[in-house]
Design a protein around this motif. Sequence first.
Motif, mmCIF file in Angstrom:
data_model
loop_
_atom_site.group_PDB
_atom_site.id
_atom_site.type_symbol
_atom_site.label_atom_id
_atom_site.label_comp_id
_atom_site.label_asym_id
_atom_site.label_seq_id
_atom_site.Cartn_x
_atom_site.Cartn_y
_atom_site.Cartn_z
ATOM 1 N N TYR A 64 0.829 -1.211 0.000
ATOM 2 C CA TYR A 64 0.000 0.000 0.000
ATOM 3 C C TYR A 64 0.862 1.258 0.000
ATOM 4 N N ILE A 65 0.262 2.314 -0.517
ATOM 5 C CA ILE A 65 0.801 3.660 -0.439
ATOM 6 C C ILE A 65 -0.294 4.542 0.134
ATOM 7 N N GLU A 66 0.102 5.639 0.776
ATOM 8 C CA GLU A 66 -0.836 6.478 1.514
ATOM 9 C C GLU A 66 -0.884 7.867 0.889
ATOM 10 N N SER A 67 -2.067 8.266 0.401
ATOM 11 C CA SER A 67 -2.149 9.543 -0.306
ATOM 12 C C SER A 67 -2.024 10.746 0.617
ATOM 13 N N HIS A 178 -3.337 17.729 -14.057
ATOM 14 C CA HIS A 178 -4.752 17.913 -14.405
ATOM 15 C C HIS A 178 -4.819 18.833 -15.609
ATOM 16 N N HIS A 179 -5.606 18.451 -16.606
ATOM 17 C CA HIS A 179 -5.584 19.187 -17.869
ATOM 18 C C HIS A 179 -6.043 20.625 -17.719
ATOM 19 N N SER A 180 -6.831 20.939 -16.682
ATOM 20 C CA SER A 180 -7.322 22.311 -16.507
ATOM 21 C C SER A 180 -6.213 23.280 -16.136
ATOM 22 N N ILE A 181 -5.113 22.786 -15.544
ATOM 23 C CA ILE A 181 -3.981 23.664 -15.241
ATOM 24 C C ILE A 181 -2.809 23.412 -16.185
ATOM 25 N N GLY A 182 -2.866 22.312 -16.913
ATOM 26 C CA GLY A 182 -1.882 22.052 -17.948
ATOM 27 C C GLY A 182 -0.553 21.542 -17.430
ATOM 28 N N SER A 183 0.353 21.285 -18.361
ATOM 29 C CA SER A 183 1.627 20.637 -18.039
ATOM 30 C C SER A 183 2.672 21.598 -17.483
ATOM 31 N N THR A 184 2.378 22.905 -17.460
ATOM 32 C CA THR A 184 3.324 23.854 -16.876
ATOM 33 C C THR A 184 3.228 23.890 -15.358
ATOM 34 N N HIS A 185 2.174 23.283 -14.798
ATOM 35 C CA HIS A 185 1.944 23.293 -13.362
ATOM 36 C C HIS A 185 1.689 21.873 -12.852
ATOM 37 N N ALA A 186 1.843 21.723 -11.542
ATOM 38 C CA ALA A 186 1.536 20.448 -10.900
ATOM 39 C C ALA A 186 0.782 20.693 -9.602
ATOM 40 N N LEU A 187 0.025 19.678 -9.186
ATOM 41 C CA LEU A 187 -0.582 19.624 -7.870
ATOM 42 C C LEU A 187 -0.020 18.414 -7.134
ATOM 43 N N PHE A 188 -0.255 18.348 -5.812
ATOM 44 C CA PHE A 188 0.265 17.250 -5.011
ATOM 45 C C PHE A 188 -0.868 16.706 -4.157
ATOM 46 N N LEU A 189 -1.253 15.464 -4.417
ATOM 47 C CA LEU A 189 -2.400 14.867 -3.747
ATOM 48 C C LEU A 189 -2.188 14.749 -2.242
ATOM 49 N N ASP A 190 -0.938 14.723 -1.793
ATOM 50 C CA ASP A 190 -0.640 14.516 -0.382
ATOM 51 C C ASP A 190 -0.612 15.792 0.444
ATOM 52 N N ASN A 191 -0.803 16.973 -0.178
ATOM 53 C CA ASN A 191 -0.768 18.201 0.613
ATOM 54 C C ASN A 191 -1.769 19.234 0.111
#
Length: 331
Positions: A64-67, A178-191
């Motif tokens: 398992y991994i923990e989000s 996520h395509h709404s912010i595109g490949s120039t940006h990232a999000l992090f599910l863990d924070n």
Amino acid sequence: MAYTDIDDPSAYFQTTLWTGDGANSHVITNSGNSDLQGDLIWIKQRDATRNHHWFDSIRGVTKYIESDTTVAEETGSTTLLAFGSDGFTVGSGGRVNANTKTYVAWNWKAGTSFTNDASSTSVGSIDSAGSVNTDAGFAILAYEGTGSAATIAHGLGVVPKMIITKNRDAGQNWVTYHHSIGSTHALFLDNTDAKTDAASYFNDTNPTSSVYTVNTSGDNNKSGDSHIAYVFAEKQGYSKFGSYTGNGNANGPFIYTGFKTAMVIIKRIDDADNWVIYDNKRDGFNGDTHALFPNNSDAQTTDVDIDLLSNGFKIVRASGRVNASGGSFIY
């Protein structure tokens, strides 16, 4: 109702609830119209503080991994014991089956074995292998990082809208495209971070119908490390990935999906706030759709943020996490 090739969505996604009994082997049966083996099974205890646990058929049982953390993959001998043809089996561990405690699992079906030898196919530059479901637009992919810009075949045949990746071998963020912010940006599910502008994640290159791009970040391409990616494409009448702007009041935005919503995940992208997840099984009716948070271990809330509707969802609370005035959100 929007046209879709998917007559029965429960063949590809189901939310399942159970109460733990502490037994060494507890069989959980999915309850949709169709049998479903969840190739991705995401489990959360509902009534207490407990980490989110992600299991999948590519990494195998007990792993398992923990989000809500950055920790590397772990193994628990009393966690998920088996993937069943219409459910799964859990052990006695408190993460999945403490006596009298309540749990939820979100289950996605992939199901078709996928292997791409990049040097042989000339598709992508990193070998990838896993399980793909082109009907539902979902793939689970395993690959080894290179530490430099590279492309990965995903097998979906259409452009992905969302990609969630975790480094299995190291304490790294759950980097998310996520395509709404595109490949120039990232999000992090863990924070809770707002979107981050950095080319090191996706090399400022949008996915195509055959590959997606990674760059130098250790989150999704650390040299020599094993990574797992969950890749989602949009399917009309079944899944939708988009964005909206909050208005800051209880008569919040209505988001049209074109189908009856069973599960919704929302994240504010212009400011720090929790990821939020809702479904139609934990409570089952509007006015009582309680939230859980993929990035933290809290029990479900008693606040009601949204109504799940036959053709989308409606924000019904002036909450910063889903409806800050002028705030930008993805779902």
